[in-house]
Scaffold this active site. Structure first.
Site, PDB file in Angstrom:
ATOM      1  N   LYS A 187       0.848  -1.198   0.000  1.00 16.56           N
ATOM      2  CA  LYS A 187       0.000   0.000   0.000  1.00 16.56           C
ATOM      3  C   LYS A 187       0.881   1.246   0.000  1.00 16.56           C
ATOM      4  O   LYS A 187       1.538   1.559   0.979  1.00 16.56           O
ATOM      5  CB  LYS A 187      -0.923   0.027   1.229  1.00 16.56           C
ATOM      6  CG  LYS A 187      -2.042   1.054   1.022  1.00 16.56           C
ATOM      7  CD  LYS A 187      -2.670   1.522   2.299  1.00 16.56           C
ATOM      8  CE  LYS A 187      -1.889   2.583   3.008  1.00 16.56           C
ATOM      9  NZ  LYS A 187      -1.688   3.848   2.268  1.00 16.56           N
ATOM     10  N   GLU A 262      10.382   1.827   9.889  1.00 21.25           N
ATOM     11  CA  GLU A 262      11.389   2.796   9.412  1.00 21.25           C
ATOM     12  C   GLU A 262      10.751   4.168   9.549  1.00 21.25           C
ATOM     13  O   GLU A 262       9.884   4.535   8.756  1.00 21.25           O
ATOM     14  CB  GLU A 262      11.724   2.520   7.941  1.00 21.25           C
ATOM     15  CG  GLU A 262      12.633   1.340   7.723  1.00 21.25           C
ATOM     16  CD  GLU A 262      14.066   1.620   8.167  1.00 21.25           C
ATOM     17  OE1 GLU A 262      14.449   2.802   8.313  1.00 21.25           O
ATOM     18  OE2 GLU A 262      14.792   0.649   8.386  1.00 21.25           O
ATOM     19  N   CYS A 298      13.727  11.124   5.289  1.00 17.72           N
ATOM     20  CA  CYS A 298      14.002  10.705   6.668  1.00 17.72           C
ATOM     21  C   CYS A 298      15.467  10.859   7.021  1.00 17.72           C
ATOM     22  O   CYS A 298      15.823  11.143   8.149  1.00 17.72           O
ATOM     23  CB  CYS A 298      13.602   9.253   6.843  1.00 17.72           C
ATOM     24  SG  CYS A 298      14.439   8.162   5.669  1.00 17.72           S
ATOM     25  N   GLU A 398      11.079  16.792  13.678  1.00 19.37           N
ATOM     26  CA  GLU A 398      11.280  16.524  12.245  1.00 19.37           C
ATOM     27  C   GLU A 398      10.355  17.439  11.436  1.00 19.37           C
ATOM     28  O   GLU A 398       9.134  17.394  11.603  1.00 19.37           O
ATOM     29  CB  GLU A 398      10.947  15.062  11.923  1.00 19.37           C
ATOM     30  CG  GLU A 398      11.236  14.732  10.465  1.00 19.37           C
ATOM     31  CD  GLU A 398      10.803  13.324  10.057  1.00 19.37           C
ATOM     32  OE1 GLU A 398       9.708  12.894  10.448  1.00 19.37           O
ATOM     33  OE2 GLU A 398      11.567  12.667   9.338  1.00 19.37           O
TER      34      GLU A 398
HETATM   35  P1  NAD Z   1       2.584   8.695   7.357  1.00 19.80           P
HETATM   36  O1  NAD Z   1       2.936   8.009   8.609  1.00 19.80           O
HETATM   37  O2  NAD Z   1       1.596   9.778   7.387  1.00 19.80           O
HETATM   38  O3  NAD Z   1       2.055   7.643   6.259  1.00 19.80           O
HETATM   39  C1  NAD Z   1       2.839   6.539   5.851  1.00 19.80           C
HETATM   40  C2  NAD Z   1       1.937   5.448   5.332  1.00 19.80           C
HETATM   41  O4  NAD Z   1       1.119   4.953   6.389  1.00 19.80           O
HETATM   42  C3  NAD Z   1       0.968   5.887   4.236  1.00 19.80           C
HETATM   43  O5  NAD Z   1       0.886   4.873   3.275  1.00 19.80           O
HETATM   44  C4  NAD Z   1      -0.342   6.047   4.997  1.00 19.80           C
HETATM   45  O6  NAD Z   1      -1.487   5.926   4.174  1.00 19.80           O
HETATM   46  C5  NAD Z   1      -0.240   4.904   5.982  1.00 19.80           C
HETATM   47  N1  NAD Z   1      -1.068   5.033   7.178  1.00 19.80           N
HETATM   48  C6  NAD Z   1      -1.515   6.168   7.773  1.00 19.80           C
HETATM   49  N2  NAD Z   1      -2.223   5.858   8.884  1.00 19.80           N
HETATM   50  C7  NAD Z   1      -2.209   4.508   8.991  1.00 19.80           C
HETATM   51  C8  NAD Z   1      -2.754   3.584   9.927  1.00 19.80           C
HETATM   52  N3  NAD Z   1      -3.457   3.994  10.983  1.00 19.80           N
HETATM   53  N4  NAD Z   1      -2.544   2.270   9.734  1.00 19.80           N
HETATM   54  C9  NAD Z   1      -1.806   1.838   8.687  1.00 19.80           C
HETATM   55  N5  NAD Z   1      -1.286   2.659   7.752  1.00 19.80           N
HETATM   56  C10 NAD Z   1      -1.474   3.980   7.911  1.00 19.80           C
HETATM   57  O7  NAD Z   1       3.987   9.226   6.749  1.00 19.80           O
HETATM   58  P2  NAD Z   1       4.231  10.109   5.459  1.00 19.80           P
HETATM   59  O8  NAD Z   1       3.769  11.506   5.727  1.00 19.80           O
HETATM   60  O9  NAD Z   1       3.757   9.420   4.232  1.00 19.80           O
HETATM   61  O10 NAD Z   1       5.828  10.071   5.386  1.00 19.80           O
HETATM   62  C11 NAD Z   1       6.640  10.906   6.135  1.00 19.80           C
HETATM   63  C12 NAD Z   1       7.293  10.177   7.280  1.00 19.80           C
HETATM   64  O11 NAD Z   1       7.918   8.975   6.829  1.00 19.80           O
HETATM   65  C13 NAD Z   1       8.413  10.995   7.901  1.00 19.80           C
HETATM   66  O12 NAD Z   1       8.338  10.936   9.300  1.00 19.80           O
HETATM   67  C14 NAD Z   1       9.665  10.308   7.407  1.00 19.80           C
HETATM   68  O13 NAD Z   1      10.802  10.510   8.214  1.00 19.80           O
HETATM   69  C15 NAD Z   1       9.247   8.884   7.348  1.00 19.80           C
HETATM   70  N6  NAD Z   1      10.103   8.104   6.441  1.00 19.80           N
HETATM   71  C16 NAD Z   1      11.009   7.220   6.976  1.00 19.80           C
HETATM   72  C17 NAD Z   1      11.886   6.508   6.154  1.00 19.80           C
HETATM   73  C18 NAD Z   1      12.904   5.559   6.718  1.00 19.80           C
HETATM   74  O14 NAD Z   1      13.457   4.757   5.954  1.00 19.80           O
HETATM   75  N7  NAD Z   1      13.206   5.610   8.007  1.00 19.80           N
HETATM   76  C19 NAD Z   1      11.807   6.678   4.764  1.00 19.80           C
HETATM   77  C20 NAD Z   1      10.864   7.572   4.261  1.00 19.80           C
HETATM   78  C21 NAD Z   1      10.024   8.281   5.100  1.00 19.80           C
END
Ligand code: NAD
Length: 507
Positions: A187, A262, A298, A398
């Site tokens: 997803k 992650e 990230c 962040e």
């Molecule tokens: P987010 O947490 O808002 O969403 C990430 C994913 O989770 C999306 O696909 C979203 O639809 C899904 N999601 C949201 N609520 C959910 C729930 N209750 N249950 C299951 N899935 C759910 O994050 P974002 O805004 O898309 O991305 C930004 C964040 O991701 C930043 O904090 C960034 O640091 C982190 N990130 C980390 C890495 C890493 O490798 N450590 C890489 C990329 C991004």
């Protein structure tokens, strides 16, 4: 690229397509036909509609994965690796289309998204090679016994990803789960699902039906995947906030799950006074990923800790370099930095700019809508904050945008304390020409991945992941491969061979 594609990539790559989910090898709409708009952050305009999966769609995708899994596992690494080879060929063939879909949908510059596809290739090639060497152990624990271990896939893996590297996440993140014999339900993030849905055609060509399924939508289908009793392993890339919700919801589902997370970073880049300043300025700007995903990364070094001797000069040079950045439409080849992913995210990052100023930091450059960029796009010129103190929000939280906070330091212990003072620990980097300083400091920094005189690059085979609230588990490495399998022990009591032989002869 043809002239038409250059002039109007939306007409070429988006308008003629219907974006469908992939479930059990079929291209499908959402149950009930629910749709969301895919927006182009460069203009703020809707360019396509994408299916909004229901919980029933997710259950169907999980069932398809479960049905496909035994035959997929039985193929062995070589059989599965052959599908990876085909997938790699298709990715190469469709590089331009996928990079354009990402630029149109995410706002990341098209040149950077071409590179994201190129850097996915070592992963497509590498996982089957690595999987061939996975071996159990024979454990010489007690005489007269034989103990050995083997590995079994979990079955169905739920793969949920963040918005910032859409096609690279889609092309690489499901692979270690697949090569170890699991089937996957993927997803992508709702803001940037186009390239993953576009890639589904390639997935359907390369893999047997049901092996990899793609569902689109937001938190609700994500939650359905997390709570599904047939999904034993969840791999998540996203925010700390969602990571914590996933751990809670998985527990509430009443099923024990294996979860890797992650999550976010507020990563320190440490500059010692002997650093080559020009190299460090380049490294800091490169490490912020301004020109890959507008700093929405990230691993970005969003806290630069500069020894006071270099501080003023560093700030001046970094700001000068960033003022020259061409910020504009993401699918224009001349663009250095595109728009932020959405209006909501632009608003969130803007609030951090205000907080920085209110807290007393100096906004040296950036944070503006660039001249000449479309008015409806979510643009922000790259920002540098100076005079940042460790207690300010821009130094602790962040931001996930094009904002670099530069903090001065004087003493060594003060610097280590400053670097480790946040509750995130994804990456860090150390810049010096002194080998003792470099390695001793790398050891003292509380982060999962530390660069010396380098920043932001990932290397297949080296474990990537964070300490503290930055997550659990390590990716892109042997650790990740093993994380998609359960260990099984077989214990055999070995009887006396002479007695056994005598029994056979006398029977
Ligand atoms: P987010 O947490 O808002 O969403 C990430 C994913 O989770 C999306 O696909 C979203 O639809 C899904 N999601 C949201 N609520 C959910 C729930 N209750 N249950 C299951 N899935 C759910 O994050 P974002 O805004 O898309 O991305 C930004 C964040 O991701 C930043 O904090 C960034 O640091 C982190 N990130 C980390 C890495 C890493 O490798 N450590 C890489 C990329 C991004």
């Amino acid at each position: 690229m043809s002239d038409t594609a250059t002039q109007d990539p939306i007409a070429t790559y988006v308008r003629p397509r219907a974006f469908k989910m992939l479930i059990g090898g079929e291209f499908v709409d959402a149950d009930g036909g629910a749709l969301s708009e895919a927006l182009d952050p460069s203009t703020g305009e809707a360019v396509a509609e994408i299916p909004d999966a229901s919980r029933a769609d997710v259950a169907r995708a999980v069932a398809a994965a479960r049905a496909a899994q035994p035959a997929w596992e039985a193929l062995g690494v070589d059989g599965r690796g052959a599908c990876f080879e085909r997938f790699g060929e298709l990715l190469r063939e469709h590089r331009e289309e996928l990079a354009m879909l990402d630029a149109i949908d995410s706002g990341n510059p098209v040149a950077a998204m071409r590179v994201d596809i190129d850097i996915s290739m070592p992963y497509v090639r590498g996982w089957p090679q690595m999987a061939r060497w996975v071996a159990g152990e024979v454990i010489p624990a007690t005489p007269g016994n034989l103990h050995y271990t083997s590995f079994r896939p979990y079955g169905v893996v739920g793969r949920i990803t963040a918005f910032n590297h859409p096609v690279m996440f889609a092309a690489t993140r499901p692979l270690p789960a697949l090569i170890t014999g699991n089937c996957v339900v993927m997803k992508p993030a709702p803001q940037t699902a186009l390239s993953t849905l576009g890639m589904a055609r390639l997935v359907a060509d390369a893999f047997p039906p049901g092996v990899m399924n793609v569902v689109s939508g937001g938190a609700d289908p994500g939650d359905a995947l997390v709570c599904d009793p047939d999904v034993k392993r969840i791999a998540f890339t996203g925010s700390v906030q969602t990571g914590l919700v996933i751990q809670r919801r998985a527990a509430e589902s009443g099923h024990v799950k294996h979860i890797s997370l992650e999550l976010g970073g507020k990563n320190a880049m440490v500059l010692f006074p002997d650093t080559d300043l020009e190299e460090a300025v380049e490294g800091a700007i490169y490490g912020m990923n301004f020109n890959v995903c507008q700093g929405q990364s990230c691993g970005s070094n969003s806290r630069v800790l500069v020894h006071r001797r270099l501080y003023d000069e560093f700030v001046t040079r970094a700001a000068e370099r960033l003022r020259a950045y061409a910020v504009g439409v993401a699918y224009d080849d001349a663009t250095d930095m595109g728009p932020l992913v959405s209006a909501a995210h632009h608003e969130r990052v803007s609030r951090y700019l205000e907080a920085g100023v209110q807290d007393g930091a100096t906004l040296v450059t950036g944070g503006e809508h660039p001249r000449g960029a479309p008015a409806g796009g979510y643009y922000m010129t790259p920002a540098v904050f100076a005079d940042v103190r460790s207690d300010m929000r821009i130094a602790r939280e962040e931001i996930f945008g094009p904002v670099m906070s530069v903090l001065p330091w004087d003493g060594y212990d003060e610097m280590i304390e400053l670097a480790n003072s946040v509750d995130l620990g994804l990456t860090a980097s150390v810049w010096t020409n002194d080998l003792d300083l470099a390695h001793k400091t790398a050891d003292l920094l509380d982060a999962g991945y530390v660069w010396v005189n380098d920043s932001t690059r990932h290397y297949f085979g080296t474990p990537f992941g964070g300490t503290k609230n930055s997550g659990t588990g390590r990716e892109e490495s042997k650790e990740e491969l093993l994380s998609y399998m359960e260990t099984k022990v077989v214990h055999t009591r070995l009887r006396d061979p002479r007695a056994a032989f005598a029994r056979i002869i006398s029977s």
